[in-house]
Scaffold this motif. Structure first.
Motif, PDB file in Angstrom:
ATOM      1  N   PRO A 134      22.095   6.833  14.771  1.00 55.52           N
ATOM      2  CA  PRO A 134      22.009   5.823  15.835  1.00 55.52           C
ATOM      3  C   PRO A 134      21.007   4.718  15.563  1.00 55.52           C
ATOM      4  O   PRO A 134      21.144   3.606  16.097  1.00 55.52           O
ATOM      5  CB  PRO A 134      21.629   6.641  17.074  1.00 55.52           C
ATOM      6  CG  PRO A 134      21.162   7.957  16.572  1.00 55.52           C
ATOM      7  CD  PRO A 134      21.847   8.189  15.267  1.00 55.52           C
ATOM      8  N   THR A 135      20.010   4.964  14.736  1.00 61.98           N
ATOM      9  CA  THR A 135      19.046   3.897  14.445  1.00 61.98           C
ATOM     10  C   THR A 135      19.689   2.787  13.626  1.00 61.98           C
ATOM     11  O   THR A 135      19.308   1.617  13.749  1.00 61.98           O
ATOM     12  CB  THR A 135      17.809   4.453  13.720  1.00 61.98           C
ATOM     13  OG1 THR A 135      18.177   4.962  12.435  1.00 61.98           O
ATOM     14  CG2 THR A 135      17.149   5.553  14.529  1.00 61.98           C
ATOM     15  N   TYR A 136      20.663   3.135  12.792  1.00 64.35           N
ATOM     16  CA  TYR A 136      21.392   2.101  12.049  1.00 64.35           C
ATOM     17  C   TYR A 136      22.479   1.467  12.911  1.00 64.35           C
ATOM     18  O   TYR A 136      22.791   0.275  12.748  1.00 64.35           O
ATOM     19  CB  TYR A 136      22.006   2.684  10.774  1.00 64.35           C
ATOM     20  CG  TYR A 136      20.999   2.864   9.665  1.00 64.35           C
ATOM     21  CD1 TYR A 136      20.444   1.772   9.000  1.00 64.35           C
ATOM     22  CD2 TYR A 136      20.575   4.133   9.284  1.00 64.35           C
ATOM     23  CE1 TYR A 136      19.510   1.939   7.989  1.00 64.35           C
ATOM     24  CE2 TYR A 136      19.634   4.310   8.273  1.00 64.35           C
ATOM     25  CZ  TYR A 136      19.110   3.210   7.635  1.00 64.35           C
ATOM     26  OH  TYR A 136      18.171   3.377   6.629  1.00 64.35           O
ATOM     27  N   ALA A 137      23.047   2.227  13.823  1.00 61.63           N
ATOM     28  CA  ALA A 137      24.036   1.640  14.732  1.00 61.63           C
ATOM     29  C   ALA A 137      23.416   0.509  15.542  1.00 61.63           C
ATOM     30  O   ALA A 137      24.078  -0.490  15.851  1.00 61.63           O
ATOM     31  CB  ALA A 137      24.595   2.720  15.658  1.00 61.63           C
ATOM     32  N   VAL A 138      22.144   0.641  15.882  1.00 60.16           N
ATOM     33  CA  VAL A 138      21.427  -0.435  16.578  1.00 60.16           C
ATOM     34  C   VAL A 138      21.401  -1.693  15.715  1.00 60.16           C
ATOM     35  O   VAL A 138      21.631  -2.809  16.203  1.00 60.16           O
ATOM     36  CB  VAL A 138      19.997   0.015  16.936  1.00 60.16           C
ATOM     37  CG1 VAL A 138      19.131  -1.179  17.336  1.00 60.16           C
ATOM     38  CG2 VAL A 138      20.025   1.045  18.058  1.00 60.16           C
ATOM     39  N   ARG A 139      21.143  -1.530  14.418  1.00 56.60           N
ATOM     40  CA  ARG A 139      21.130  -2.687  13.519  1.00 56.60           C
ATOM     41  C   ARG A 139      22.514  -3.323  13.431  1.00 56.60           C
ATOM     42  O   ARG A 139      22.642  -4.555  13.364  1.00 56.60           O
ATOM     43  CB  ARG A 139      20.654  -2.277  12.128  1.00 56.60           C
ATOM     44  CG  ARG A 139      19.241  -1.727  12.097  1.00 56.60           C
ATOM     45  CD  ARG A 139      18.782  -1.482  10.675  1.00 56.60           C
ATOM     46  NE  ARG A 139      17.579  -0.650  10.615  1.00 56.60           N
ATOM     47  CZ  ARG A 139      16.941  -0.325   9.502  1.00 56.60           C
ATOM     48  NH1 ARG A 139      17.406  -0.772   8.340  1.00 56.60           N
ATOM     49  NH2 ARG A 139      15.869   0.439   9.534  1.00 56.60           N
ATOM     50  N   TYR A 140      23.555  -2.497  13.428  1.00 60.46           N
ATOM     51  CA  TYR A 140      24.917  -3.031  13.429  1.00 60.46           C
ATOM     52  C   TYR A 140      25.128  -3.912  14.659  1.00 60.46           C
ATOM     53  O   TYR A 140      25.633  -5.040  14.562  1.00 60.46           O
ATOM     54  CB  TYR A 140      25.930  -1.886  13.465  1.00 60.46           C
ATOM     55  CG  TYR A 140      26.232  -1.205  12.156  1.00 60.46           C
ATOM     56  CD1 TYR A 140      25.303  -1.139  11.121  1.00 60.46           C
ATOM     57  CD2 TYR A 140      27.462  -0.603  11.942  1.00 60.46           C
ATOM     58  CE1 TYR A 140      25.591  -0.496   9.935  1.00 60.46           C
ATOM     59  CE2 TYR A 140      27.765   0.043  10.756  1.00 60.46           C
ATOM     60  CZ  TYR A 140      26.822   0.100   9.755  1.00 60.46           C
ATOM     61  OH  TYR A 140      27.114   0.733   8.579  1.00 60.46           O
ATOM     62  N   ALA A 141      24.781  -3.376  15.834  1.00 58.05           N
ATOM     63  CA  ALA A 141      25.007  -4.110  17.079  1.00 58.05           C
ATOM     64  C   ALA A 141      24.238  -5.426  17.094  1.00 58.05           C
ATOM     65  O   ALA A 141      24.760  -6.466  17.535  1.00 58.05           O
ATOM     66  CB  ALA A 141      24.612  -3.240  18.269  1.00 58.05           C
ATOM     67  N   GLU A 142      23.004  -5.407  16.614  1.00 57.03           N
ATOM     68  CA  GLU A 142      22.197  -6.629  16.612  1.00 57.03           C
ATOM     69  C   GLU A 142      22.774  -7.665  15.651  1.00 57.03           C
ATOM     70  O   GLU A 142      22.750  -8.878  15.945  1.00 57.03           O
ATOM     71  CB  GLU A 142      20.761  -6.282  16.252  1.00 57.03           C
ATOM     72  CG  GLU A 142      20.066  -5.482  17.361  1.00 57.03           C
ATOM     73  CD  GLU A 142      18.700  -4.954  16.960  1.00 57.03           C
ATOM     74  OE1 GLU A 142      17.926  -4.579  17.862  1.00 57.03           O
ATOM     75  OE2 GLU A 142      18.402  -4.895  15.739  1.00 57.03           O
TER      76      GLU A 142
END
Length: 322
Positions: A134-142
């Motif tokens: 999920p920490t990388y999913a945040v980067r995807y969303a941003e």
């Protein structure tokens, strides 16, 4: 390969979205499609090309996909060598002013690449499964927020607020995982899986990937390799072998029977649970399902994950290939 292949349409000063039309967005695997739909909401129309239940590593886009690329305002892929045939077709058929945005490549510095069982370094293809962390999913969303805002400046507030909502949900997932995994002793947070889909999650959350059954060519391991895996499972006293509901494996069953390890065959790395339109049919629902399954199968409890609200805002605006 760069994360964005060409200048975005918005760089010319001409927004891609005109007269109230929705941005036409093309994506690949379902978790990316879900994340992007959550950020874009009703201002975009999302076309996910890779059918659920299909091996994304070997997926060859049909000729009909060229129409989607030709009509796209932006194309999002994971990158990290996951969708090379799809990328090649997109480059041949998209408009010249349309960007191909590689979310994984932009989120992960080369120094952080993981090469492992299914993705050996000599092949030059790093493990691409960032979205299971999920920490990388945040980067995807941003990254999606920034790209959509450049193409559609009038939607900046919508994209900013929906991204904030997604980030809050992803952070809540992270907190739930960290809390619930404490119900397992640290030395029991081990994964033997059908596929190397959880390497970045394991690094972030302090788990250990013991091995992966599926080799680099995505075929069953040889008899000799199976014997080696059986020996490893016995030696390391692996309690649970995690298989896939989408890709059932007799090899995993065989190893489980030979070692006494429990075989749990319901994990999924890019196939969303439920049906389109249902709350669980989202990136958030997928991740909650996988980590709840892992923790409970290994003997822990997952009350925080069970209580997590998986209604991912905006996810129902996506069109998934079936």
């Amino acid at each position: 390969m760069t994360a964005v292949s060409l200048a975005l349409g918005g760089c010319s000063g001409e927004p891609a979205r005109k007269n109230g039309e929705k941005l036409q967005v093309v994506t690949t695997v379902a978790p990316l499609t879900s994340i992007i739909a959550s950020v874009g909401g009703g201002r975009i129309e999302v076309d996910g090309l890779v059918p659920e239940g299909v091996n994304s590593h070997t997926f060859e886009p049909p000729p009909s996909a060229s129409r989607s690329f030709a009509n796209a305002d932006v194309i999002f892929i994971n990158g990290l060598k996951l969708e090379d045939p799809t990328r090649e077709l997109a480059d041949r058929t998209k408009r010249s002013d349309v960007a191909v945005v590689e979310l994984g490549t932009s989120a992960l510095p080369e120094t952080d690449y993981i090469f492992d069982f299914s993705f050996p370094k000599e092949d030059g293809k790093p493990n691409p499964h960032l979205w299971t962390d999920p920490t990388y999913a945040v980067r995807y969303a941003e990254k999606v927020r920034d790209v959509l805002t450049e193409l559609d400046p009038d939607g900046a507030t919508v994209y900013r607020e929906s991204t904030a909502t997604f980030v809050a949900q992803a952070n809540a997932l992270t907190e739930a995982i960290r809390a619930d995994q404490e119900s397992l002793p640290a030395d029991q947070r081990e994964l033997l899986t059908y596929h190397d889909a959880y390497a970045y999650f394991a690094r972030t959350f302090g788990w250990r990937v013991v091995g992966a059954i599926q080799p680099r060519n995505f075929e069953d391991p040889t008899p000799r390799e199976i014997v080696g895996l059986i020996d490893q499972v016995r030696r390391e006293e692996v309690k649970v072998i995690f298989g896939s509901e989408v890709f059932p494996s007799r090899v995993l069953e065989q190893i489980g029977k030979a070692t006494g390890a429990r075989y749990v065959d319901v994990l999924r790395d890019d196939d969303l649970p439920g049906k389109p339109g249902e709350s669980e049919h989202s990136w958030l629902g997928l991740m909650r399902f996988d980590y709840l399954t892992m923790i409970e199968a290994l003997g822990g409890s997952a009350p925080r994950l069970r209580a997590l609200d998986v209604n991912q805002a905006g996810a129902d605006h996506a069109r998934y290939a079936q």
